[in-house]
Design a protein around this motif. Structure first.
Motif, PDB file in Angstrom:
ATOM      1  N   THR B  40       0.856  -1.175   0.000  1.00  0.00           N
ATOM      2  CA  THR B  40       0.000   0.000   0.000  1.00  0.00           C
ATOM      3  C   THR B  40       0.900   1.236   0.000  1.00  0.00           C
ATOM      4  OG1 THR B  40      -1.548  -1.258   1.332  1.00  0.00           O
ATOM      5  CG2 THR B  40      -1.944   1.098   1.153  1.00  0.00           C
ATOM      6  N   VAL B  41       0.586   2.182  -0.906  1.00  0.00           N
ATOM      7  CA  VAL B  41       1.363   3.425  -0.981  1.00  0.00           C
ATOM      8  C   VAL B  41       0.505   4.547  -0.419  1.00  0.00           C
ATOM      9  CG1 VAL B  41       2.466   5.069  -2.546  1.00  0.00           C
ATOM     10  CG2 VAL B  41       2.562   2.602  -3.023  1.00  0.00           C
ATOM     11  N   TYR B  42       0.971   5.148   0.674  1.00  0.00           N
ATOM     12  CA  TYR B  42       0.192   6.212   1.321  1.00  0.00           C
ATOM     13  C   TYR B  42       0.637   7.577   0.807  1.00  0.00           C
ATOM     14  CZ  TYR B  42      -1.151   2.462   4.460  1.00  0.00           C
ATOM     15  OH  TYR B  42      -1.637   1.285   4.962  1.00  0.00           O
ATOM     16  N   TYR B  65      -2.442  -1.330 -10.350  1.00  0.00           N
ATOM     17  CA  TYR B  65      -2.663  -0.532  -9.137  1.00  0.00           C
ATOM     18  C   TYR B  65      -4.109  -0.121  -9.099  1.00  0.00           C
ATOM     19  CZ  TYR B  65      -2.539   3.467 -12.298  1.00  0.00           C
ATOM     20  OH  TYR B  65      -2.821   4.319 -13.306  1.00  0.00           O
ATOM     21  N   ILE B 114      10.462  -0.149  -4.485  1.00  0.00           N
ATOM     22  CA  ILE B 114       9.984   0.653  -3.355  1.00  0.00           C
ATOM     23  C   ILE B 114      10.646   2.034  -3.371  1.00  0.00           C
ATOM     24  CG2 ILE B 114      10.014   0.903  -0.844  1.00  0.00           C
ATOM     25  CD1 ILE B 114       8.220  -1.272  -1.170  1.00  0.00           C
ATOM     26  N   ILE B 117       9.223   4.257  -5.971  1.00  0.00           N
ATOM     27  CA  ILE B 117       7.910   4.774  -5.589  1.00  0.00           C
ATOM     28  C   ILE B 117       8.064   5.955  -4.634  1.00  0.00           C
ATOM     29  CG2 ILE B 117       5.799   4.262  -4.276  1.00  0.00           C
ATOM     30  CD1 ILE B 117       6.014   1.386  -5.341  1.00  0.00           C
ATOM     31  N   VAL B 123       4.042  11.132  -2.521  1.00  0.00           N
ATOM     32  CA  VAL B 123       4.039   9.859  -1.782  1.00  0.00           C
ATOM     33  C   VAL B 123       4.673  10.062  -0.417  1.00  0.00           C
ATOM     34  CG1 VAL B 123       5.037   7.553  -1.671  1.00  0.00           C
ATOM     35  CG2 VAL B 123       4.036   8.373  -3.802  1.00  0.00           C
ATOM     36  N   THR B 125       4.598   7.470   2.363  1.00  0.00           N
ATOM     37  CA  THR B 125       5.291   6.262   2.829  1.00  0.00           C
ATOM     38  C   THR B 125       4.661   5.025   2.186  1.00  0.00           C
ATOM     39  OG1 THR B 125       5.841   4.965   4.775  1.00  0.00           O
ATOM     40  CG2 THR B 125       3.771   6.151   4.852  1.00  0.00           C
ATOM     41  N   THR B 126       5.308   3.900   2.317  1.00  0.00           N
ATOM     42  CA  THR B 126       4.715   2.663   1.823  1.00  0.00           C
ATOM     43  C   THR B 126       4.603   1.679   2.975  1.00  0.00           C
ATOM     44  OG1 THR B 126       6.845   1.700   1.305  1.00  0.00           O
ATOM     45  CG2 THR B 126       5.761   2.900  -0.465  1.00  0.00           C
ATOM     46  N   SER B 127       3.688   0.743   2.806  1.00  0.00           N
ATOM     47  CA  SER B 127       3.570  -0.298   3.833  1.00  0.00           C
ATOM     48  C   SER B 127       4.626  -1.354   3.555  1.00  0.00           C
ATOM     49  CB  SER B 127       2.182  -0.924   3.780  1.00  0.00           C
ATOM     50  OG  SER B 127       2.057  -1.664   2.596  1.00  0.00           O
ATOM     51  N   ASP B 128       5.850  -0.927   3.756  1.00  0.00           N
ATOM     52  CA  ASP B 128       6.948  -1.832   3.429  1.00  0.00           C
ATOM     53  C   ASP B 128       7.061  -2.898   4.500  1.00  0.00           C
ATOM     54  OD1 ASP B 128       9.185  -3.130   2.810  1.00  0.00           O
ATOM     55  OD2 ASP B 128      10.499  -1.377   2.812  1.00  0.00           O
TER      56      ASP B 128
END
Ligand SMILES: Nc1ncnc2c1ncn2[C@@H]1O[C@H](COP(=O)(O)OP(=O)(O)O)[C@@H](O)[C@H]1O
Ligand SMILES: [Mg+2]
Lengths: 234, 276
Positions: B40-42, B65, B114, B117, B123, B125-128
């Motif tokens: 998920t990309v926040y 996506y 990642i 992105i 962007v 943060t990502t749910s890394d």
């Protein structure tokens, strides 16, 4: 049957429980072993049963030297003997029947032969009516008769009894020895330790007297016990 | 049968079982995370959606996506928070960011993708999850080491207690043992009832532990499924293994505890058999 040659038993450094004892006991013989307390009577039986190691000398049973018996063979050796104890050594929570039956279970007898043999053996000691009683409900004489039944149930060649009348009413003592004499009549060798001379003198059997670990007197040769046996029973 | 030995044995088995379950679950979660090819990309609050879309389109490794609005997000939380609470956060007061669900075509380029992105404007943060995976895998190792020693020492305590129980049992029956021996019972004959007692303690404790663990765990699963964002394995997944493990541990501990004690006892305290 039992040949004892020059046995010594030293417990601690200076306690000579037996000191150079030699004996010969024939198959089918009945022997009283008498003597004062501490004279070595029990020790003699313990050596025959291999409860204790011989310090020196040898014991032969049917020609076999018992010092050669290995530890794991010991149970099988003991099964050839029936043992009667002064304190009966019955198991309180078992019935009379069970007390006798478990001696047969030990040797791996099947239930069918147990059910057949135990009542028979109990009838030999006149306890057929009490097979469901517990030892605590019996008199001393009756307890010892259970002990006798247990000792003979596996058909031993030798019966070993250490003061079997020591804990029972003197009037009952005679009866116990008479039962042993009857068993002896069927060819079983009996060695009975006692210091109850009043009982001993009522029977015509061989008497060995121990004193301080030595044989002081042995009536062997003086009495023809075999023929005496026969007259006694008839 | 002594209560103490059963209790200690149950403690040992329960901890062993719990250790096993936690280890299995960590393994399961790790596998899930590693196998996940979507993140998920926040976005920042003021991000330009079209610009971000363009940026994502430009990255080759992204296979698909879709947009995940903050309204949808709050809806998904409804189940957990309850309608009254989530209603409070609807509309302007919604604290959640807009986001995109993004899937990768090649997982091996995970970290490179990642970071690409992250370079897109807007962007946040990502749910890394790779970080979580790493932490979990570290945890797994520490956990394995700790639980190994716990199981070993509890096993030893169980053995000790069982052996003590059996020694007491033998002591209580020494009179019978004496008689048995003096009239020609073999050691095996004498041993049998005590060995059976050891085995009985073992299997009894094993069975109790199994059912206790099953109850405790299903209760735990209920709670976990509502609070932890990972799936947890149901008890049925390892109930067979667990039962086999428990019973065999119980049997082995009981039997060893029994036989060692009996052997020692017969050798030492029974050396002088008949006391006339
Ligand atoms: N286990 C033992 N350890 C040391 N001395 C013993 C032991 N058993 C017997 N004795 C000693 O050996 C001697 C003979 O004992 P025992 O054979 O029991 O005599 P009895 O049965 O004729 O009364 C006694 O002096 C006794 O104190
Ligand atoms: Mg004596």
């Amino acid at each position: 049957m039992i040949t004892i040659t020059n046995i010594k038993k030293v417990y601690e450094k200076n306690i000579f429980a037996l000191n150079d004892v030699s004996l010969n006991i024939e198959q089918g013989e009945f022997v009283f072993v008498v003597g004062a307390s501490g004279s070595g009577k029990s020790t003699l039986l313990k050596l025959i049963l291999k409860e204790e190691e011989i310090t020196s000398g040898n014991i032969f049973i049917s020609g076999a030297n018992i010092t050669r018996i290995k530890k794991r063979e010991l149970p099988y050796y003991r099964r050839k003997m029936g043992i009667v104890f002064q304190d009966f050594r019955l198991i309180d929570k078992m019935t009379v029947f069970e007390n006798v039956a478990f001696a047969m279970r030990i040797v791996g007898a099947n239930e069918r032969s147990i059910r057949r043999r135990v009542p028979y053996v109990l009838s030999l000691v006149s306890l057929e009516g009490k097979s469901n009683r517990k030892p605590c409900e019996l008199s001393g004489g009756e307890k010892q008769r259970v002990g006798l039944a247990r000792a003979i149930v596996n058909n031993p060649k030798i019966i070993i009894a250490d003061e079997p009348t020591g804990n029972i009413d003197p009037s009952m003592s005679y009866e116990i020895v008479e039962l042993l004499a009857n068993i002896n009549l069927h060819g079983t060798t009996v060695i009975m330790v006692t210091h109850d001379l009043s009982v001993v003198e009522k029977f015509p059997f061989r008497i060995i007297e121990l004193c301080s670990g030595k044989v002081r007197a042995d009536s062997a040769g003086f009495i023809d016990y075999q023929s005496e046996n026969i007259t006694k029973v008839s | 049968m002594s209560l103490a030995s059963v209790m200690v044995m149950i403690c040992c088995l329960l901890l062993t079982g719990a250790t096993f379950i936690v280890a299995e679950n960590i393994k399961f979660i790790l596998k899930n995370i590693e196998g996940q090819n979507s993140i998920t990309v926040y976005l920042f609050k003021d991000a330009d959606l079209e610009k971000v879309k363009l940026g994502i389109n430009n990255i080759e490794n992204i296979s698909s996506y879709d947009f995940y609005s903050k309204e949808e997000a709050i809806k998904d939380y409804e189940g957990m928070l309850g309608e009254r609470v989530s209603g409070f956060f609807k509309g302007e007061s919604n604290p959640l960011p807009d986001a995109f669900h993004v899937s990768f075509s090649d997982l091996s380029q995970y970290s490179a993708t990642i970071s690409e992105i992250m370079k897109i404007e807007g962007v946040d943060t990502t749910s890394d999850r790779s970080e979580i995976a790493e932490k979990l895998s570290n945890l797994k190792h520490i956990f394995a080491a700790i639980s190994f020693w716990i199981v070993i020492s509890l096993g030893a305590v169980s053995l000790l207690i069982i052996s003590n129980t059996i020694r007491i049992a033998m002591h209580n029956r020494r009179f019978e043992i004496n008689i048995l021996r003096s009239i020609g019972a073999t050691n095996n004959f004498i041993r049998l009832p005590f060995a059976i007692e050891g085995v009985a303690i073992g299997t009894f404790s094993a069975t109790l532990s199994f059912f206790a663990l099953r109850i405790i765990y299903s209760w735990f699963v209920k709670i976990a499924n509502n609070t932890i964002p990972f799936n947890i394995l149901p008890f049925e997944k390892f109930s067979n293994q667990m039962l086999i493990m428990f019973i065999s541990m119980g049997l082995i501990l009981g039997l060893i505890g029994g036989l060692v004690t009996i052997g020692k006892y017969l050798k030492k305290e029974m050396s002088e058999v008949v006391v006339w």
